[in-house]
Design an enzyme around this catalytic site. Structure first.
Site, PDB file in Angstrom:
ATOM      1  N   SER A  99     -10.162   0.973   3.071  1.00  0.00           N
ATOM      2  CA  SER A  99      -9.516   0.695   4.363  1.00  0.00           C
ATOM      3  C   SER A  99      -8.988   1.985   4.974  1.00  0.00           C
ATOM      4  O   SER A  99      -8.291   2.758   4.317  1.00  0.00           O
ATOM      5  CB  SER A  99      -8.344  -0.265   4.179  1.00  0.00           C
ATOM      6  OG  SER A  99      -8.832  -1.498   3.715  1.00  0.00           O
ATOM      7  N   ARG A 127       0.812  -1.237   0.000  1.00  0.00           N
ATOM      8  CA  ARG A 127       0.000   0.000   0.000  1.00  0.00           C
ATOM      9  C   ARG A 127       0.837   1.274   0.000  1.00  0.00           C
ATOM     10  O   ARG A 127       0.434   2.280   0.596  1.00  0.00           O
ATOM     11  CB  ARG A 127      -0.991   0.028   1.169  1.00  0.00           C
ATOM     12  CG  ARG A 127      -1.965  -1.105   1.203  1.00  0.00           C
ATOM     13  CD  ARG A 127      -2.861  -1.212  -0.026  1.00  0.00           C
ATOM     14  NE  ARG A 127      -3.516  -2.494  -0.007  1.00  0.00           N
ATOM     15  CZ  ARG A 127      -3.033  -3.593  -0.623  1.00  0.00           C
ATOM     16  NH1 ARG A 127      -1.941  -3.517  -1.369  1.00  0.00           N
ATOM     17  NH2 ARG A 127      -3.651  -4.721  -0.557  1.00  0.00           N
ATOM     18  N   GLU A 155      -4.081   4.380   5.931  1.00  0.00           N
ATOM     19  CA  GLU A 155      -3.881   4.090   4.505  1.00  0.00           C
ATOM     20  C   GLU A 155      -4.486   5.216   3.667  1.00  0.00           C
ATOM     21  O   GLU A 155      -3.933   5.612   2.645  1.00  0.00           O
ATOM     22  CB  GLU A 155      -4.564   2.753   4.155  1.00  0.00           C
ATOM     23  CG  GLU A 155      -4.434   2.363   2.699  1.00  0.00           C
ATOM     24  CD  GLU A 155      -4.989   0.964   2.413  1.00  0.00           C
ATOM     25  OE1 GLU A 155      -4.790   0.050   3.240  1.00  0.00           O
ATOM     26  OE2 GLU A 155      -5.614   0.797   1.357  1.00  0.00           O
TER      27      GLU A 155
HETATM   28  C1  LIG Z   1     -15.360   0.252  -1.164  1.00  0.00           C
HETATM   29  C2  LIG Z   1     -13.876   0.353  -1.341  1.00  0.00           C
HETATM   30  C3  LIG Z   1     -13.115  -0.809  -1.405  1.00  0.00           C
HETATM   31  C4  LIG Z   1     -11.730  -0.733  -1.558  1.00  0.00           C
HETATM   32  N1  LIG Z   1     -11.012  -1.889  -1.625  1.00  0.00           N
HETATM   33  C5  LIG Z   1      -9.672  -1.841  -1.799  1.00  0.00           C
HETATM   34  C6  LIG Z   1      -8.896  -3.036  -1.902  1.00  0.00           C
HETATM   35  O1  LIG Z   1      -9.412  -4.147  -1.850  1.00  0.00           O
HETATM   36  N2  LIG Z   1      -7.556  -2.914  -2.084  1.00  0.00           N
HETATM   37  C7  LIG Z   1      -6.933  -1.703  -2.169  1.00  0.00           C
HETATM   38  O2  LIG Z   1      -5.713  -1.656  -2.348  1.00  0.00           O
HETATM   39  N3  LIG Z   1      -7.654  -0.548  -2.077  1.00  0.00           N
HETATM   40  C8  LIG Z   1      -8.992  -0.584  -1.895  1.00  0.00           C
HETATM   41  N4  LIG Z   1      -9.696   0.577  -1.800  1.00  0.00           N
HETATM   42  C9  LIG Z   1      -8.992   1.864  -1.813  1.00  0.00           C
HETATM   43  C10 LIG Z   1      -8.839   2.501  -3.204  1.00  0.00           C
HETATM   44  O3  LIG Z   1      -9.857   2.047  -4.078  1.00  0.00           O
HETATM   45  C11 LIG Z   1      -7.460   2.209  -3.809  1.00  0.00           C
HETATM   46  O4  LIG Z   1      -6.412   2.731  -3.028  1.00  0.00           O
HETATM   47  C12 LIG Z   1      -7.362   2.800  -5.224  1.00  0.00           C
HETATM   48  O5  LIG Z   1      -6.195   2.314  -5.847  1.00  0.00           O
HETATM   49  C13 LIG Z   1      -7.336   4.315  -5.222  1.00  0.00           C
HETATM   50  O6  LIG Z   1      -7.496   4.718  -6.556  1.00  0.00           O
HETATM   51  P1  LIG Z   1      -8.119   6.128  -6.940  1.00  0.00           P
HETATM   52  O7  LIG Z   1      -7.953   6.302  -8.391  1.00  0.00           O
HETATM   53  O8  LIG Z   1      -9.504   6.245  -6.405  1.00  0.00           O
HETATM   54  O9  LIG Z   1      -7.135   7.108  -6.169  1.00  0.00           O
HETATM   55  P2  LIG Z   1      -7.542   8.310  -5.211  1.00  0.00           P
HETATM   56  O10 LIG Z   1      -8.249   7.740  -4.026  1.00  0.00           O
HETATM   57  O11 LIG Z   1      -8.173   9.385  -5.975  1.00  0.00           O
HETATM   58  O12 LIG Z   1      -6.078   8.765  -4.738  1.00  0.00           O
HETATM   59  C14 LIG Z   1      -5.308   7.928  -3.901  1.00  0.00           C
HETATM   60  C15 LIG Z   1      -3.848   8.379  -3.971  1.00  0.00           C
HETATM   61  O13 LIG Z   1      -3.380   8.136  -5.280  1.00  0.00           O
HETATM   62  C16 LIG Z   1      -2.884   9.337  -5.863  1.00  0.00           C
HETATM   63  N5  LIG Z   1      -3.180   9.319  -7.310  1.00  0.00           N
HETATM   64  C17 LIG Z   1      -4.372   9.097  -7.916  1.00  0.00           C
HETATM   65  N6  LIG Z   1      -4.201   9.120  -9.250  1.00  0.00           N
HETATM   66  C18 LIG Z   1      -2.899   9.365  -9.487  1.00  0.00           C
HETATM   67  C19 LIG Z   1      -2.119   9.522 -10.664  1.00  0.00           C
HETATM   68  N7  LIG Z   1      -2.643   9.412 -11.906  1.00  0.00           N
HETATM   69  N8  LIG Z   1      -0.797   9.782 -10.527  1.00  0.00           N
HETATM   70  C20 LIG Z   1      -0.231   9.901  -9.295  1.00  0.00           C
HETATM   71  N9  LIG Z   1      -0.909   9.758  -8.148  1.00  0.00           N
HETATM   72  C21 LIG Z   1      -2.239   9.492  -8.249  1.00  0.00           C
HETATM   73  C22 LIG Z   1      -3.611  10.445  -5.135  1.00  0.00           C
HETATM   74  O14 LIG Z   1      -2.877  11.661  -5.225  1.00  0.00           O
HETATM   75  C23 LIG Z   1      -3.681   9.868  -3.725  1.00  0.00           C
HETATM   76  O15 LIG Z   1      -2.441  10.065  -3.056  1.00  0.00           O
HETATM   77  C24 LIG Z   1     -11.091   0.527  -1.644  1.00  0.00           C
HETATM   78  C25 LIG Z   1     -11.862   1.703  -1.591  1.00  0.00           C
HETATM   79  C26 LIG Z   1     -13.246   1.623  -1.437  1.00  0.00           C
HETATM   80  C27 LIG Z   1     -14.055   2.886  -1.391  1.00  0.00           C
END
Ligand SMILES: Cc1cc2nc3c(=O)[nH]c(=O)nc-3n(C[C@H](O)[C@H](O)[C@H](O)COP(=O)(O)OP(=O)(O)OC[C@H]3O[C@@H](n4cnc5c(N)ncnc54)[C@H](O)[C@@H]3O)c2cc1C
Length: 296
Positions: free
Chosen positions: A209, A160, A280
């Site tokens: 999480s 993570r 996280e």
């Molecule tokens: C219901 C639910 C279930 C989930 N289950 C899991 C799971 O099973 N496993 C898991 O690992 N995570 C899980 N997550 C957390 C989340 O979905 C992951 O961390 C996901 O990868 C975040 O992606 P995002 O595009 O939404 O990023 P965001 O939440 O928008 O951003 C997260 C981080 O990534 C950075 N970021 C986003 N896009 C970029 C980019 N293009 N370049 C550089 N940095 C960037 C942001 O600046 C921030 O620091 C869950 C979330 C929810 C709501």
């Protein structure tokens, strides 16, 4: 490149909490992305890239930065031979759809991760024994100084986390997958989604999480359940009655409510188990937790 002002950022997150982004842009190409980064530098602004906002808590006051959300060709995905080639802003759901249609397996674990390719790189997202590190071939990281393809090692992908700095944007990524019949992919996805539904809150506004799992026999969720926090509510935020490591926006939750719940969770985990839980979820704006052991 159009820069919008005071865009409601909380609404672009899955938990639906938080104030505005003072400056906001949706670059659709590498050129537009570089232009936006240069603009932020000239204005002396920090840059924050948001994906689908599924692991983000935005401060109630919002954030005085340039927030970027990748769009257009930077949010598209396609397969080429056994590669998935995607923009950093491509949704995991779209990627899964493309890989399934092309008969490529290996991305199924991401079916329950509601984010984007770039967010996955930043967080080294993972589930059910798979993670970005295992399938990522390389990612194109763009900053105001350089634009360079990096390997998983160069990205520093660990549990993570990655070594990416705030001004570094994942613009594109390539994943190496393996041929697999479409039916088998469908069956795996259905099974993983059923497992998810049985264990975690679904159809609730959360940011995934809250804490990373500590090095302990109990997961963060089990620990917070053991200290009696399931269902605990502060203001409009509540620890999920289904899973101790999720915070739900149960009404008009504010970031301050979620932060107070997190502080309380850390206080109890330290008191009962001697464990300092590490969050996280990524904070946007001036959010800060007190030292473990202290309430807000
Ligand atoms: C219901 C639910 C279930 C989930 N289950 C899991 C799971 O099973 N496993 C898991 O690992 N995570 C899980 N997550 C957390 C989340 O979905 C992951 O961390 C996901 O990868 C975040 O992606 P995002 O595009 O939404 O990023 P965001 O939440 O928008 O951003 C997260 C981080 O990534 C950075 N970021 C986003 N896009 C970029 C980019 N293009 N370049 C550089 N940095 C960037 C942001 O600046 C921030 O620091 C869950 C979330 C929810 C709501």
């Amino acid at each position: 490149m159009n820069i919008e002002q005071n865009v409601a950022l909380g609404r672009l997150t899955t938990v639906g909490i938080g104030g505005p982004a003072r400056h906001f842009a949706r670059p659709r190409s590498i050129d537009e992305l570089e232009e936006a980064l240069r603009w932020a530098e000239a204005e002396g602004l920090d840059v924050f890239t948001i994906g689908l906002g599924s692991n983000v808590l935005v401060a109630d006051e919002g954030v005085d930065a340039l927030v970027l959300r990748l769009d257009g060709e930077l949010a598209a995905a396609e397969t080429r031979d056994d590669l998935l080639v995607a923009g950093g802003g491509a949704a995991n759901a779209v990627c899964l759809h493309r890989t399934r249609a092309a008969g490529l397996g290996g991305f199924e674990f991401a079916c329950a991760i509601p984010g984007t390719v770039g967010g996955g790189v930043r967080m080294n997202a993972g589930a059910y024994g798979g993670d970005w590190r295992a399938i990522l071939e390389r990612a194109l990281v763009v900053s105001v100084e350089t634009s360079r393809w990096r390997s998983p090692d160069e990205l520093g992908l660990e549990y993570r986390r990655s070594a990416l700095e705030p001004g570094e944007v994942v613009a594109r990524a390539e994943f190496r997958l393996t041929p697999k019949p479409e039916d088998e992919i469908k069956a795996t996805v259905a099974e993983l989604q059923a497992q998810r539904k049985a264990a975690q809150p679904t159809n609730k506004r959360t940011f995934g999480s809250v804490f990373k799992n500590p090095e302990h026999e109990l997961s963060a969720g089990r620990m917070l359940e053991a200290v009696g926090l399931k269902g605990h509510r502060i203001g409009g935020a509540q620890i999920s009655p289904r899973h101790g490591n999720f915070i739900e926006n149960a009404g008009e939750a504010r970031a301050a409510d979620a932060l107070a719940l997190m502080a309380e969770a850390r206080r109890r985990a330290l008191e009962e188990f001697g464990v300092e839980l590490v969050h996280e979820v990524r904070f946007v704006g001036g959010l800060e937790l007190p030292p473990a052991g202290e309430s807000l």
